[in-house]
Scaffold this motif. Sequence first.
Motif, PDB file in Angstrom:
ATOM      1  N   GLY A 175     -17.588 152.807  22.035  1.00 53.71           N
ATOM      2  CA  GLY A 175     -17.819 152.382  20.660  1.00 53.71           C
ATOM      3  C   GLY A 175     -17.469 153.488  19.686  1.00 53.71           C
ATOM      4  O   GLY A 175     -17.845 154.645  19.881  1.00 53.71           O
ATOM      5  N   ARG A 176     -16.738 153.143  18.632  1.00 48.77           N
ATOM      6  CA  ARG A 176     -16.280 154.167  17.693  1.00 48.77           C
ATOM      7  C   ARG A 176     -16.927 154.057  16.315  1.00 48.77           C
ATOM      8  O   ARG A 176     -16.988 155.055  15.595  1.00 48.77           O
ATOM      9  N   LEU A 177     -17.376 152.850  15.944  1.00 45.46           N
ATOM     10  CA  LEU A 177     -17.827 152.671  14.567  1.00 45.46           C
ATOM     11  C   LEU A 177     -18.885 151.584  14.475  1.00 45.46           C
ATOM     12  O   LEU A 177     -18.744 150.514  15.060  1.00 45.46           O
ATOM     13  N   VAL A 178     -19.961 151.884  13.732  1.00 45.57           N
ATOM     14  CA  VAL A 178     -20.938 150.876  13.332  1.00 45.57           C
ATOM     15  C   VAL A 178     -21.023 150.898  11.812  1.00 45.57           C
ATOM     16  O   VAL A 178     -21.202 151.964  11.206  1.00 45.57           O
ATOM     17  N   VAL A 179     -20.880 149.733  11.204  1.00 48.56           N
ATOM     18  CA  VAL A 179     -21.026 149.596   9.756  1.00 48.56           C
ATOM     19  C   VAL A 179     -22.214 148.681   9.488  1.00 48.56           C
ATOM     20  O   VAL A 179     -22.288 147.570  10.033  1.00 48.56           O
ATOM     21  N   GLY A 224     -26.581 160.434  17.813  1.00 47.81           N
ATOM     22  CA  GLY A 224     -25.342 161.167  17.597  1.00 47.81           C
ATOM     23  C   GLY A 224     -24.303 160.491  16.723  1.00 47.81           C
ATOM     24  O   GLY A 224     -23.231 161.059  16.494  1.00 47.81           O
ATOM     25  N   TRP A 225     -24.591 159.288  16.225  1.00 48.76           N
ATOM     26  CA  TRP A 225     -23.663 158.643  15.296  1.00 48.76           C
ATOM     27  C   TRP A 225     -23.783 159.332  13.943  1.00 48.76           C
ATOM     28  O   TRP A 225     -24.875 159.706  13.516  1.00 48.76           O
ATOM     29  N   SER A 226     -22.658 159.487  13.249  1.00 49.49           N
ATOM     30  CA  SER A 226     -22.665 160.287  12.031  1.00 49.49           C
ATOM     31  C   SER A 226     -21.769 159.682  10.959  1.00 49.49           C
ATOM     32  O   SER A 226     -20.774 159.009  11.262  1.00 49.49           O
ATOM     33  N   THR A 227     -22.121 159.948   9.705  1.00 55.23           N
ATOM     34  CA  THR A 227     -21.275 159.529   8.583  1.00 55.23           C
ATOM     35  C   THR A 227     -20.089 160.467   8.415  1.00 55.23           C
ATOM     36  O   THR A 227     -19.163 160.171   7.650  1.00 55.23           O
ATOM     37  N   GLU A 228     -20.103 161.586   9.126  1.00 51.79           N
ATOM     38  CA  GLU A 228     -18.979 162.521   9.088  1.00 51.79           C
ATOM     39  C   GLU A 228     -17.900 162.069  10.079  1.00 51.79           C
ATOM     40  O   GLU A 228     -18.191 161.377  11.050  1.00 51.79           O
ATOM     41  N   PRO A 229     -16.642 162.465   9.838  1.00 52.46           N
ATOM     42  CA  PRO A 229     -15.572 162.101  10.778  1.00 52.46           C
ATOM     43  C   PRO A 229     -15.898 162.583  12.186  1.00 52.46           C
ATOM     44  O   PRO A 229     -16.410 163.682  12.384  1.00 52.46           O
ATOM     45  N   GLY A 230     -15.613 161.747  13.161  1.00 51.89           N
ATOM     46  CA  GLY A 230     -15.892 162.088  14.549  1.00 51.89           C
ATOM     47  C   GLY A 230     -15.652 160.913  15.449  1.00 51.89           C
ATOM     48  O   GLY A 230     -15.093 159.884  15.042  1.00 51.89           O
ATOM     49  N   THR A 260     -14.382 147.848   7.030  1.00 51.51           N
ATOM     50  CA  THR A 260     -14.494 148.161   8.455  1.00 51.51           C
ATOM     51  C   THR A 260     -13.125 148.251   9.114  1.00 51.51           C
ATOM     52  O   THR A 260     -12.846 149.187   9.875  1.00 51.51           O
ATOM     53  N   VAL A 261     -12.270 147.288   8.834  1.00 46.41           N
ATOM     54  CA  VAL A 261     -10.928 147.303   9.431  1.00 46.41           C
ATOM     55  C   VAL A 261     -10.156 148.531   8.980  1.00 46.41           C
ATOM     56  O   VAL A 261      -9.457 149.177   9.786  1.00 46.41           O
ATOM     57  N   GLN A 262     -10.269 148.886   7.717  1.00 45.76           N
ATOM     58  CA  GLN A 262      -9.588 150.083   7.230  1.00 45.76           C
ATOM     59  C   GLN A 262     -10.060 151.333   7.961  1.00 45.76           C
ATOM     60  O   GLN A 262      -9.259 152.204   8.324  1.00 45.76           O
ATOM     61  N   SER A 263     -11.365 151.415   8.211  1.00 52.80           N
ATOM     62  CA  SER A 263     -11.889 152.567   8.947  1.00 52.80           C
ATOM     63  C   SER A 263     -11.395 152.575  10.387  1.00 52.80           C
ATOM     64  O   SER A 263     -11.050 153.640  10.924  1.00 52.80           O
ATOM     65  N   VAL A 264     -11.345 151.408  11.002  1.00 50.16           N
ATOM     66  CA  VAL A 264     -10.871 151.323  12.388  1.00 50.16           C
ATOM     67  C   VAL A 264      -9.410 151.771  12.479  1.00 50.16           C
ATOM     68  O   VAL A 264      -9.027 152.437  13.444  1.00 50.16           O
ATOM     69  N   GLN A 265      -8.616 151.423  11.474  1.00 46.14           N
ATOM     70  CA  GLN A 265      -7.190 151.788  11.512  1.00 46.14           C
ATOM     71  C   GLN A 265      -6.981 153.295  11.579  1.00 46.14           C
ATOM     72  O   GLN A 265      -5.995 153.770  12.150  1.00 46.14           O
ATOM     73  N   THR A 266      -7.902 154.051  11.008  1.00 45.27           N
ATOM     74  CA  THR A 266      -7.774 155.512  11.062  1.00 45.27           C
ATOM     75  C   THR A 266      -8.131 156.073  12.436  1.00 45.27           C
ATOM     76  O   THR A 266      -7.861 157.244  12.712  1.00 45.27           O
ATOM     77  N   MET A 267      -8.744 155.234  13.273  1.00 45.75           N
ATOM     78  CA  MET A 267      -9.188 155.684  14.589  1.00 45.75           C
ATOM     79  C   MET A 267      -8.233 155.288  15.715  1.00 45.75           C
ATOM     80  O   MET A 267      -8.308 155.842  16.813  1.00 45.75           O
ATOM     81  N   LEU A 268      -7.378 154.298  15.462  1.00 44.50           N
ATOM     82  CA  LEU A 268      -6.499 153.782  16.511  1.00 44.50           C
ATOM     83  C   LEU A 268      -5.211 154.611  16.630  1.00 44.50           C
ATOM     84  O   LEU A 268      -4.765 155.211  15.656  1.00 44.50           O
TER      85      LEU A 268
END
Length: 302
Positions: A228-232, A258-264, A294-302
Amino acid sequence: MSDADGFPQYRRDIQYSDDSIANTLELCIPRPTTHDPKQVWVVFIHGGAWRDPEIDSSSFRKAQELLLRSPVAESIAGLASINYRLSPYPSHPQSPSNPSDPARNARHPDHINDILAALLHLQETFRFDDRYVLVGHSCGATLALQVAMKRYWGAQYESTFALELNVVPPVAILGVEGVYDLPALVSDHSDQLIYRDFVKNAFGSDEATWAAASPARYVDFEDSWPDGRLVVLAHSLEDELVEFEQPDLQRHLLERQGWSTEPGDRQLRVVDLHGTHDGVWQDGTELARAIETTVQSVQTML
């Protein structure tokens, strides 16, 4: 390929299980398959306190149409909205449940079993693995996070665990006006018996079961959802049915894990919405905005 060539394609009443007539989903395929690894699916789980027959997969349609015209449209490979068996609601004014109707007499873990069956159907059909955003409104947010609670289901319900072994959890989960802590919800509304009634109808009378099924009390997301990479968590202060304490409780638990609002690697975001509990999906605008974010954030992770 233009709309004249047959896209977007819409399909409704797709049966994903034979358990009841409620086990259907609807699809939107925006364009021909491109197998672009940056594209994701958006899968929606409706709310309705696990029991309201007037809230179903169609509650996603307005947001879906906005998403098809949004800046993230090219990042979406497909969209789906899931129906599932509902808990008893014999006092519903227009459509009271019948004790003999399997579609209207579900009890936990029937609801999550249905969601897992629907996800398995979608993944086997479209082969998107974890490249999807799982979105839930209200109790749909509970169900979305329960998909990531793999070890809990394995310990409690062997049939669910056997099914979930074949379900790949999503890369991201978006909860909208979500319910995350069942005992806290009932306690905060102790003067409104309707809250205890619908939780009891869905989960039984054992309050230990309420706690165990609550995502805000689940301590093992790291092991049960390692990819899991992101929870909104998206919520409106104008919500008249579910207080902001609910996403706060979920946020605090995830931060402790360990989930954070900072990049990671495991990111957590809180999005402020506007409107009433059901208003956020009824005209589609706020629900679509939360999904876009959410989709925009996911795009930065893929």
